[in-house]
Design a protein around this motif. Structure first.
Motif, PDB file in Angstrom:
ATOM      1  N   LEU A 110       6.153   7.622   2.231  1.00 25.65           N
ATOM      2  CA  LEU A 110       4.917   7.492   3.028  1.00 25.65           C
ATOM      3  C   LEU A 110       5.041   8.369   4.286  1.00 25.65           C
ATOM      4  N   LYS A 111       3.907   8.996   4.664  1.00 23.25           N
ATOM      5  CA  LYS A 111       3.872   9.791   5.913  1.00 23.25           C
ATOM      6  C   LYS A 111       3.990   8.871   7.118  1.00 23.25           C
ATOM      7  N   PRO A 112       4.587   9.322   8.208  1.00 21.93           N
ATOM      8  CA  PRO A 112       4.505   8.534   9.443  1.00 21.93           C
ATOM      9  C   PRO A 112       3.027   8.295   9.779  1.00 21.93           C
ATOM     10  N   GLY A 113       2.686   7.072  10.115  1.00 20.69           N
ATOM     11  CA  GLY A 113       1.282   6.723  10.391  1.00 20.69           C
ATOM     12  C   GLY A 113       0.540   6.298   9.129  1.00 20.69           C
ATOM     13  N   GLY A 114       1.138   6.495   7.950  1.00 22.76           N
ATOM     14  CA  GLY A 114       0.498   6.123   6.679  1.00 22.76           C
ATOM     15  C   GLY A 114       0.530   4.607   6.465  1.00 22.76           C
ATOM     16  N   ARG A 115      -0.321   4.144   5.539  1.00 22.98           N
ATOM     17  CA  ARG A 115      -0.437   2.689   5.347  1.00 22.98           C
ATOM     18  C   ARG A 115      -0.222   2.290   3.890  1.00 22.98           C
ATOM     19  N   ILE A 116       0.302   1.088   3.714  1.00 25.73           N
ATOM     20  CA  ILE A 116       0.531   0.539   2.367  1.00 25.73           C
ATOM     21  C   ILE A 116      -0.219  -0.780   2.234  1.00 25.73           C
ATOM     22  N   HIS A 143       9.795 -10.269   6.598  1.00 27.23           N
ATOM     23  CA  HIS A 143      11.190  -9.843   6.729  1.00 27.23           C
ATOM     24  C   HIS A 143      11.443  -8.569   5.903  1.00 27.23           C
ATOM     25  N   LEU A 144      11.010  -8.589   4.636  1.00 28.86           N
ATOM     26  CA  LEU A 144      11.275  -7.437   3.749  1.00 28.86           C
ATOM     27  C   LEU A 144      10.597  -6.159   4.266  1.00 28.86           C
ATOM     28  N   PHE A 145       9.323  -6.286   4.672  1.00 31.78           N
ATOM     29  CA  PHE A 145       8.598  -5.092   5.132  1.00 31.78           C
ATOM     30  C   PHE A 145       9.205  -4.555   6.434  1.00 31.78           C
ATOM     31  N   GLU A 146       9.544  -5.457   7.345  1.00 27.10           N
ATOM     32  CA  GLU A 146      10.097  -4.982   8.625  1.00 27.10           C
ATOM     33  C   GLU A 146      11.481  -4.363   8.424  1.00 27.10           C
ATOM     34  N   GLN A 151       5.593  -1.539  10.026  1.00 27.77           N
ATOM     35  CA  GLN A 151       4.979  -2.487  10.975  1.00 27.77           C
ATOM     36  C   GLN A 151       3.927  -3.255  10.187  1.00 27.77           C
ATOM     37  N   VAL A 152       4.030  -4.573  10.175  1.00 25.30           N
ATOM     38  CA  VAL A 152       3.059  -5.361   9.422  1.00 25.30           C
ATOM     39  C   VAL A 152       1.787  -5.473  10.255  1.00 25.30           C
ATOM     40  N   GLN A 153       0.645  -5.019   9.694  1.00 22.84           N
ATOM     41  CA  GLN A 153      -0.631  -5.094  10.422  1.00 22.84           C
ATOM     42  C   GLN A 153      -1.423  -6.331  10.034  1.00 22.84           C
ATOM     43  N   ALA A 232       0.570  -2.815   5.799  1.00 26.59           N
ATOM     44  CA  ALA A 232       1.615  -2.414   6.743  1.00 26.59           C
ATOM     45  C   ALA A 232       1.531  -0.908   6.965  1.00 26.59           C
ATOM     46  N   ARG A 233       2.128  -0.479   8.064  1.00 34.77           N
ATOM     47  CA  ARG A 233       2.043   0.918   8.484  1.00 34.77           C
ATOM     48  C   ARG A 233       3.447   1.441   8.736  1.00 34.77           C
ATOM     49  N   LYS A 234       3.632   2.717   8.409  1.00 34.52           N
ATOM     50  CA  LYS A 234       4.908   3.357   8.783  1.00 34.52           C
ATOM     51  C   LYS A 234       4.720   3.920  10.184  1.00 34.52           C
ATOM     52  N   PRO A 235       5.567   3.553  11.139  1.00 35.15           N
ATOM     53  CA  PRO A 235       5.346   4.015  12.514  1.00 35.15           C
ATOM     54  C   PRO A 235       5.375   5.537  12.620  1.00 35.15           C
TER      55      PRO A 235
END
Ligand SMILES: C[S@@+](CC[C@H](N)C(=O)[O-])C[C@H]1O[C@@H](n2cnc3c(N)ncnc32)[C@H](O)[C@@H]1O
Length: 240
Positions: A110-116, A143-146, A151-153, A232-235
C-alpha cells in the motif's frame, strides 16, 4: 387468479457489505490503483470500473474465481512496495494461518496515505474448510492492524445485532432435522414431530423478519456482531 409474490430473502450482511464497498469505491479517484486481496469471484470489481482494479488470490478452492492478476499467497504478493492506493480485503482474514504476515505484506504494497477496507466475521460458521482458522474481536483486530503499521480510522460492526439474530434463526431453520424419525425418538415423535416442524417454520419466518429489520435499523448497543468492519490507513512518511 392471484399469485402470491414470494419475497426474496434478504441477506443483511450482503446489503451492508455492498453499501460500504460502494462508499469506498466512491472515495477512489479514477487514477488510483486498487488491489482486491483474496478476491474470490470479485464481487466488487464492477464498483471500481472507473479506477484500475487488480485481483490477487491463491485460487486453491474448487470455486469460480474472477480474472486474477496475481495467483499468489497473500504473504508474498509479487509487486513492488507502495504500488496500490486502495486495498479491498473482504472476508479473507479468517482464512489465513498467519494473519500478521499478510497484514505486514498488505502494508508493504500500500502507498503511504493509502487506505484498506477489511470486513471479517466474528459470529459465523466454519466455511471454506480446511482454510478457516480464526475469529476476531474488535481488540484483536485493532492490535493486528496497528502491529502491521496501519492507523485504524474506523472499527465497527458491519451489521447490527438483528443481523446476527437473523443468522441464528437461519442456522436453526436449516440445522433442525426435516424428518424427526431420523432422531429415532420412538413414541416421543408424537410431540417431537410437531415441535420440530413448528420451530423450523417459526425460525424461517423470523430469519426474514430480523434480516429486513437489520437493513433498516442497525442496532449495535447490545449483543454481538456477525462481522466487523475495519478501515485503516498507512501513515504518510511525513506523519509524526
Ligand atoms: C470467503 S472468500 C472471500 C472472497 C471475496 N473477497 C469476497 O468478498 O467475496 C476468501 C478468499 O480468500 C482466498 N484465500 C484464502 N487464503 C488465502 C491465502 N493464503 N492467500 C491468498 N488468497 C487466499 C480464497 O481463495 C477465497 O477466494
Amino acid at each position: 387468479m392471484f399469485q402470491r409474490r414470494r419475497r426474496r430473502p434478504v441477506n443483511p450482511s450482503r446489503v451492508h457489505l455492498a453499501r460500504i464497498n460502494r462508499r469506498f469505491a466512491r472515495s477512489t479517484a479514477p487514477e488510483m490503483l486498487v488491489l482486491d486481496a483474496g478476491a474470490g469471484r470479485g464481487p466488487y470489481r464492477r464498483l471500481f470500473r472507473h479506477a484500475t482494479y487488480e485481483a490477487a488470490d491463491f485460487a486453491q478452492l474448487q470455486t469460480g474465481y474472477t480474472q486474477l492478476d496475481y495467483v499468489c499467497d497473500l504473504t508474498k504478493i509479487p509487486v513492488e512496495d507502495g504500488r496500490f492506493d486502495r486495498i479491498l480485503f473482504n472476508q479473507v482474514l479468517e482464512h489465513l494461518p498467519d494473519p500478521p504476515a499478510v497484514l505486514a505484506e498488505l502494508n508493504r504494497v500500500l502507498k503511504p496515505g493509502g487506505r484498506i477496507l477489511c470486513s471479517v466475521p466474528l459470529y459465523f460458521h466454519e466455511h471454506q474448510r480446511p482454510y478457516d482458522f480464526y475469529r476476531y474481536t474488535q481488540y484483536g483486530l485493532r492490535h493486528l492492524f496497528e502491529q502491521a503499521g496501519f492507523q485504524v480510522q474506523r472499527l465497527e460492526w458491519l451489521e447490527g445485532y438483528f443481523g446476527t439474530v437473523s443468522y441464528q434463526f437461519k442456522m436453526m431453520a436449516t440445522a433442525l432435522p426435516k424428518d424427526p424419525r431420523r432422531l429415532k425418538p420412538g413414541w416421543r415423535i408424537v410431540y417431537l414431530g410437531p415441535l420440530l416442524w413448528s420451530t423450523r417454520l417459526l425460525a424461517s419466518m423470523l430469519t426474514g423478519a430480523f434480516a429486513r429489520a437489520d437493513v433498516r435499523w442497525k442496532h449495535v448497543k447490545s449483543g454481538m456482531p456477525k462481522n466487523y468492519l475495519v478501515i485503516a490507513r498507512k501513515p504518510e512518511l511525513t506523519d509524526g
